[in-house]
Each structure stands twice: as structure tokens, then as C-alpha cells.
Write an enzyme that holds these catalytic residues in place. Structure first.
Site, PDB file in Angstrom:
ATOM      1  N   ASN A  10     -94.054  -9.642  23.101  1.00  0.00           N
ATOM      2  CA  ASN A  10     -95.029  -9.010  22.215  1.00  0.00           C
ATOM      3  C   ASN A  10     -94.440  -7.663  21.803  1.00  0.00           C
ATOM      4  O   ASN A  10     -94.440  -6.716  22.582  1.00  0.00           O
ATOM      5  CB  ASN A  10     -96.346  -8.833  22.986  1.00  0.00           C
ATOM      6  CG  ASN A  10     -97.382  -8.059  22.196  1.00  0.00           C
ATOM      7  OD1 ASN A  10     -97.212  -7.801  21.005  1.00  0.00           O
ATOM      8  ND2 ASN A  10     -98.472  -7.684  22.868  1.00  0.00           N
ATOM      9  N   TRP A  11     -93.943  -7.627  20.581  1.00  0.00           N
ATOM     10  CA  TRP A  11     -93.265  -6.402  20.122  1.00  0.00           C
ATOM     11  C   TRP A  11     -94.238  -5.304  19.736  1.00  0.00           C
ATOM     12  O   TRP A  11     -93.839  -4.184  19.453  1.00  0.00           O
ATOM     13  CB  TRP A  11     -92.354  -6.725  18.923  1.00  0.00           C
ATOM     14  CG  TRP A  11     -91.181  -7.603  19.245  1.00  0.00           C
ATOM     15  CD1 TRP A  11     -90.897  -8.228  20.428  1.00  0.00           C
ATOM     16  CD2 TRP A  11     -90.107  -7.954  18.346  1.00  0.00           C
ATOM     17  NE1 TRP A  11     -89.731  -8.948  20.326  1.00  0.00           N
ATOM     18  CE2 TRP A  11     -89.225  -8.798  19.059  1.00  0.00           C
ATOM     19  CE3 TRP A  11     -89.825  -7.648  17.022  1.00  0.00           C
ATOM     20  CZ2 TRP A  11     -88.066  -9.335  18.483  1.00  0.00           C
ATOM     21  CZ3 TRP A  11     -88.672  -8.177  16.446  1.00  0.00           C
ATOM     22  CH2 TRP A  11     -87.797  -9.004  17.175  1.00  0.00           C
ATOM     23  N   LYS A  12     -95.517  -5.626  19.678  1.00  0.00           N
ATOM     24  CA  LYS A  12     -96.548  -4.655  19.303  1.00  0.00           C
ATOM     25  C   LYS A  12     -96.158  -3.964  17.990  1.00  0.00           C
ATOM     26  O   LYS A  12     -95.575  -4.600  17.122  1.00  0.00           O
ATOM     27  CB  LYS A  12     -96.790  -3.667  20.450  1.00  0.00           C
ATOM     28  CG  LYS A  12     -97.072  -4.402  21.768  1.00  0.00           C
ATOM     29  CD  LYS A  12     -97.576  -3.522  22.873  1.00  0.00           C
ATOM     30  CE  LYS A  12     -97.809  -4.367  24.124  1.00  0.00           C
ATOM     31  NZ  LYS A  12     -98.374  -3.613  25.231  1.00  0.00           N
ATOM     32  N   HIS A  95    -105.680  -9.618  22.607  1.00  0.00           N
ATOM     33  CA  HIS A  95    -104.925  -8.687  23.455  1.00  0.00           C
ATOM     34  C   HIS A  95    -105.822  -7.503  23.830  1.00  0.00           C
ATOM     35  O   HIS A  95    -106.651  -7.064  23.033  1.00  0.00           O
ATOM     36  CB  HIS A  95    -103.681  -8.192  22.699  1.00  0.00           C
ATOM     37  CG  HIS A  95    -102.744  -7.440  23.586  1.00  0.00           C
ATOM     38  ND1 HIS A  95    -102.946  -6.124  23.909  1.00  0.00           N
ATOM     39  CD2 HIS A  95    -101.628  -7.839  24.241  1.00  0.00           C
ATOM     40  CE1 HIS A  95    -101.985  -5.732  24.731  1.00  0.00           C
ATOM     41  NE2 HIS A  95    -101.166  -6.757  24.955  1.00  0.00           N
ATOM     42  N   GLU A  97    -105.324  -4.446  23.897  1.00  0.00           N
ATOM     43  CA  GLU A  97    -105.262  -3.310  22.958  1.00  0.00           C
ATOM     44  C   GLU A  97    -106.172  -3.563  21.762  1.00  0.00           C
ATOM     45  O   GLU A  97    -106.764  -2.636  21.218  1.00  0.00           O
ATOM     46  CB  GLU A  97    -103.800  -3.066  22.529  1.00  0.00           C
ATOM     47  CG  GLU A  97    -103.011  -2.426  23.667  1.00  0.00           C
ATOM     48  CD  GLU A  97    -101.533  -2.746  23.686  1.00  0.00           C
ATOM     49  OE1 GLU A  97    -100.988  -3.229  22.673  1.00  0.00           O
ATOM     50  OE2 GLU A  97    -100.905  -2.517  24.749  1.00  0.00           O
ATOM     51  N   GLU A 167    -103.582 -10.656  31.762  1.00  0.00           N
ATOM     52  CA  GLU A 167    -102.990  -9.327  31.673  1.00  0.00           C
ATOM     53  C   GLU A 167    -103.983  -8.293  32.191  1.00  0.00           C
ATOM     54  O   GLU A 167    -104.856  -7.832  31.439  1.00  0.00           O
ATOM     55  CB  GLU A 167    -102.652  -8.996  30.215  1.00  0.00           C
ATOM     56  CG  GLU A 167    -101.657  -9.938  29.581  1.00  0.00           C
ATOM     57  CD  GLU A 167    -100.884  -9.261  28.454  1.00  0.00           C
ATOM     58  OE1 GLU A 167     -99.662  -9.257  28.514  1.00  0.00           O
ATOM     59  OE2 GLU A 167    -101.520  -8.709  27.540  1.00  0.00           O
ATOM     60  N   GLY A 173     -98.125  -1.674  30.211  1.00  0.00           N
ATOM     61  CA  GLY A 173     -97.441  -0.458  29.756  1.00  0.00           C
ATOM     62  C   GLY A 173     -97.451   0.675  30.762  1.00  0.00           C
ATOM     63  O   GLY A 173     -97.118   1.810  30.429  1.00  0.00           O
ATOM     64  N   SER A 214     -96.270  -5.018  32.506  1.00  0.00           N
ATOM     65  CA  SER A 214     -95.102  -4.395  33.146  1.00  0.00           C
ATOM     66  C   SER A 214     -94.131  -5.403  33.777  1.00  0.00           C
ATOM     67  O   SER A 214     -93.558  -5.136  34.838  1.00  0.00           O
ATOM     68  CB  SER A 214     -95.540  -3.339  34.170  1.00  0.00           C
ATOM     69  OG  SER A 214     -96.276  -2.310  33.520  1.00  0.00           O
ATOM     70  N   GLY A 235     -94.252  -7.053  27.038  1.00  0.00           N
ATOM     71  CA  GLY A 235     -94.336  -6.023  26.009  1.00  0.00           C
ATOM     72  C   GLY A 235     -93.051  -5.216  25.957  1.00  0.00           C
ATOM     73  O   GLY A 235     -92.053  -5.636  25.382  1.00  0.00           O
ATOM     74  N   GLY A 236     -93.067  -4.059  26.586  1.00  0.00           N
ATOM     75  CA  GLY A 236     -91.949  -3.112  26.516  1.00  0.00           C
ATOM     76  C   GLY A 236     -90.581  -3.738  26.753  1.00  0.00           C
ATOM     77  O   GLY A 236     -89.628  -3.486  25.993  1.00  0.00           O
TER      78      GLY A 236
HETATM   79  P1  PGA Z   1     -96.009  -4.444  28.902  1.00  0.00           P
HETATM   80  O1  PGA Z   1     -97.063  -5.074  27.872  1.00  0.00           O
HETATM   81  O2  PGA Z   1     -95.053  -5.540  29.293  1.00  0.00           O
HETATM   82  O3  PGA Z   1     -95.338  -3.338  28.107  1.00  0.00           O
HETATM   83  O4  PGA Z   1     -96.781  -3.929  30.055  1.00  0.00           O
HETATM   84  C1  PGA Z   1     -97.537  -6.400  28.060  1.00  0.00           C
HETATM   85  C2  PGA Z   1     -98.490  -6.749  26.956  1.00  0.00           C
HETATM   86  O5  PGA Z   1     -99.225  -5.873  26.491  1.00  0.00           O
HETATM   87  O6  PGA Z   1     -98.539  -7.892  26.506  1.00  0.00           O
END
Ligand code: PGA
Length: 257
Positions: A10-12, A95, A97, A167, A173, A214, A235-236
């Protein structure tokens, strides 16, 4: 029941089109060599067209980070399911967010999920508790509610294509991942039984449940070695080519593919 692991990046809100092309160039060689795992990249909308051309004919799938449930009309800023489907086979829904910053609810998640399934998109539906809910031992109650309402009115016959991403919001994050054991307990004792109630035991067994929050190359195998963790939503670390390739690789070896 053996489930094919699925690892999605997930590149956000990261990467211009030029940067996205560059990242795919760095990823595709390494990812191309890994079999037995479904690999999915979810860039921002603006890169979907370019990346769908780059990834055509490869075994790397493309996903959007969201969609709208309506088919067309006056919804400024939104993308309809058939527009997503023009480029993608997958779509992330709900998600945390989006729930936190953009007012998504279990009800909108449900509308999006039904729209995605109607267009044969593979939905990756996110669930998970906040830190406050975790600390007050409400994980099970919250995740059960997200599934009962978010996954309502779905034909059990098509439920097995759904992917669930567990999640915990406190792990996203933050660098503070859940432990493999804790996540697996939620997958096996909360999520799969809730899916089973809605769709029957056999369909629930076929549904892949990813862990997200994470995930890194260093901790990935701790998750993938668990019985009910069928991949990851990353994500990251998905923005770092070597790291993401290593995560995908460890999902393969841990399931003996
Ligand atoms: P993260 O994000 O790996 O940066 O914690 C995961 C996500 O939001 O899908």
C-alpha cells in the site's frame, strides 16, 4: 485448507508517476522470481494507468487504494468501480486512515465491498482496533462489529475471493508491530469465526487474512509462520524495493510453496 499467501504494498500518498515507474523497475525483477505468492502493488490513482501497462503480462497484480460504490454521477473526486476495473484487479477498502480521516464507516465499507465484488475486483478489506480499544480489551468486539456490518449482504458463494487485512491501528506506521502470536489469535479466534458465521465454515476457510502494521523484512516470517496469517498488507516497507522483495520471499518460504 491451503491458502495462497497474498502480499500487497500500500503505497498510500507517495510517488509521482515517474517515481512509481522507477520503483516498479526496481521491484519487478526480484518479485518476478518469486512464485506461489500473490503479489499486488497499490499506488495512488494517478499511476494506475502507467503501471497497468508496465505490469501487463507479469504476475504482479495492481490494486487501487479505494473506490466509490456508485457507478457514475456527481461525486467530485471519486472513482467508480468500473474506472478502477479498467486498470486493476484488486482494491483496498476501509483502510483505517480512510476511516479516521475521511469518515468511512462500516456502512460505507459495506457499500464499497459490494460494488467491488459486482465488478469482479478482489477486495482487500481492512479491519482493526485502535490503541484505546486494544488497551481496554475490546479488540474482539470491535473487529466482530466491523465484519458483521462491513460484510453484510454478501452472497456466500462469492465470499471466498475477499481478502481481509487485520491491521491494528496502533501498529500502523508506528514501528510497533503486533506479535505474530497476538495477530494469529485475532485471525483464528475472531475473524475466521466471524466470517464463518456469515459465509459458512468452508467459505471462511478459503478467505485469506493478511496482517498489516509495521511489517518489515525482519519481522515478516514471524507472521507468515502462523497458521492463520495468509500474507501481509505492507505500507512503509513497500516503498523500499529490497525490503518489499524480502517480505514477499519470506511469505513464500514459510508456507512451503
Ligand atoms: P505500515 O502500514 O506497514 O507502514 O505500518 C500498513 C498499512 O497501513 O497498510
Amino acid at each position: 485448507m491451503s491458502r495462497i499467501p497474498i502480499v500487497a504494498g500500500n503505497w498510500k500518498m507517495n510517488k509521482t508517476v515517474a517515481e512509481a515507474r522507477e520503483l516498479v523497475k526496481l521491484l519487478s525483477g526480484g518479485l518476478g522470481k518469486i512464485s506461489g505468492v500473490e503479489k499486488v502493488l497499490c499506488p495512488p490513482y494517478t499511476s494506475l494507468s502507467a503501471l497497468s501497462e508496465m505490469l501487463a503480462g507479469t504476475e504482479i497484480g495492481l490494486g487501487a487504494q479505494d473506490l466509490h460504490w456508485e457507478e457514475k454521477g456527481a461525486f467530485t473526486g471519486e472513482l467508480a468501480p468500473n474506472m478502477v476495473k479498467e486498470f486493476c484487479s484488486y482494491v483496498i477498502i476501509g483502510h483505517s486512515e480512510r476511516r479516521t480521516y475521511f469518515g468511512e464507516t462500516d456502512e460505507t465499507v459495506n457499500k464499497k465491498l459490494r460494488a467491488a465484488l459486482k465488478y469482479d475486483l478482489i477486495p482487500i478489506v481492512c479491519v482493526g482496533e485502535t490503541l484505546e480499544e486494544y488497551e481496554s480489551n475490546r479488540t474482539s468486539e470491535v473487529v466482530r462489529r466491523q465484519i458483521a456490518f462491513g460484510f453484510a449482504d454478501i452472497d456466500p458463494a462469492i465470499s471466498s475471493s475477499i481478502v481481509v487485512a487485520y491491521e491494528p491501528v496502533w501498529a500502523i506506521g508506528t514501528g510497533k508491530a503486533s506479535s505474530g502470536e497476538n495477530a494469529n489469535a485475532v485471525h483464528a479466534q475472531v475473524i475466521r469465526p466471524a466470517l464463518s458465521e456469515l459465509f459458512g465454515a468452508e467459505n471462511a476457510q478459503a478467505i485469506r487474512i493478511q496482517y498489516g502494521g509495521s511489517v518489515t523484512a525482519a519481522n515478516a516470517s514471524e507472521f507468515f509462520s502462523q497458521s492463520d496469517i495468509d500474507g501481509a498488507l505492507v505500507g512503509g516497507a513497500s516503498l523500499k524495493p529490497d525490503e518489499f522483495i524480502a517480505i514477499v520471499k519470506s511469505s513464500q518460504s514459510s508456507k512451503g510453496a
